[in-house]
Motif scaffolding. Structure first.
Motif: not given
Length: 246
Positions: A155-159, A161, A170, A173, A197
């Motif tokens: 999990r990278v932010g709200r996305c 990867r 990626d 959202t 994550s």
């Protein structure tokens, strides 16, 4: 169509193994394969790198130039997937075959019935994995990703990867939790959630030291402290079942 590489420095044994393997596919019309033979590990590795790997490797272990174990290590370092079946006249290399994630370990002289049984399992696994895929919504549109190519997802932010053997991708959202989005991967026994994550593919992990997870391409991932010990135990259990099936 499966691509199979057979390597043995002994010409007689190389041809014997190749003939049995060809006979297997000749009597199993539901499967098809291209079989290539190699007298040395260097030649095999050169072709594996040029062609981005084979689907199945049948390797002698005791060879004078590069041993089958060393070939396996270098294949994994190259990022080459594929299953490895080891052939050897000694049973002293079982632990080493575990290290390179071998599919099976057969003692010479190899009996046709035993080789056929292992090829049954290997081809079934390869065909299943080669067709397993997930659909991912990306900024460039919907993409189909083969699950066997996913080293790990994070999990990278709200996305999300996806780190794959052929690059990264990626998602858009996400609207759900990371765990919920990972359910298609977690339904496959190769993947395991670690912390909140990460989802990692056991097939591409070559070692875990404390919180540091080492992948086959040399990359390292720092695992959450609270989850690292349990994850390492699960990884070890997975490979014990892979190499030494009940």
């Amino acid at each position: 169509m499966l691509r199979i590489a057979i390597c043995d420095d002994n010409q007689v044994e190389l041809q014997y193994t190749a003939r049995m393997t060809a006979d297997y596919f000749g009597t199993h019309p539901a499967h098809s394969a291209i079989i290539e033979t190699f007298h040395s590990g260097k030649d095999l590795l050169s072709q594996a790198e040029a062609r981005k790997g084979f689907d199945l490797y049948i390797l002698d272990i005791l060879m004078p130039d590069l041993s089958g174990i060393e070939i396996g290590r270098r294949l994994r370092t190259l990022g080459a997937g594929g299953e490895i079946i080891y052939l050897t006249s000694s049973n002293d290399f079982a632990a080493d075959s575990y290290e390179v994630r071998a599919f099976f370990y057969l003692l010479k002289p190899v009996e046709q019935q035993k080789l056929y049984g292992v090829l049954d399992e290997a081809t079934e696994k390869l065909n299943r994995e080669q067709n397993a895929a997930i659909m991912v919504n990306t900024p460039q549109g919907i993409r189909r990703i083969l699950m066997e190519r996913i080293r790990y997802a994070e999990r990278v932010g709200r996305c999300i990867r996806y780190h794959c053997t052929d690059g990264t991708l990626d998602s858009l959202t996400i609207r759900s939790s990371f765990k919920e989005m990972m359910e298609p991967l977690l339904a496959d026994r190769h993947f395991r959630l670690c912390g909140a994550s990460y989802v990692l593919n056991f097939q591409y992990i070559t070692g875990i030291n404390g919180q540091t997870c080492l992948l086959d391409n040399g990359q390292t991932i720092v695992l959450p402290k609270a989850a690292a010990a349990a994850f390492k135990q699960d990884w070890g259990s997975y490979w014990l079942e892979e190499v030494f099936p009940k």
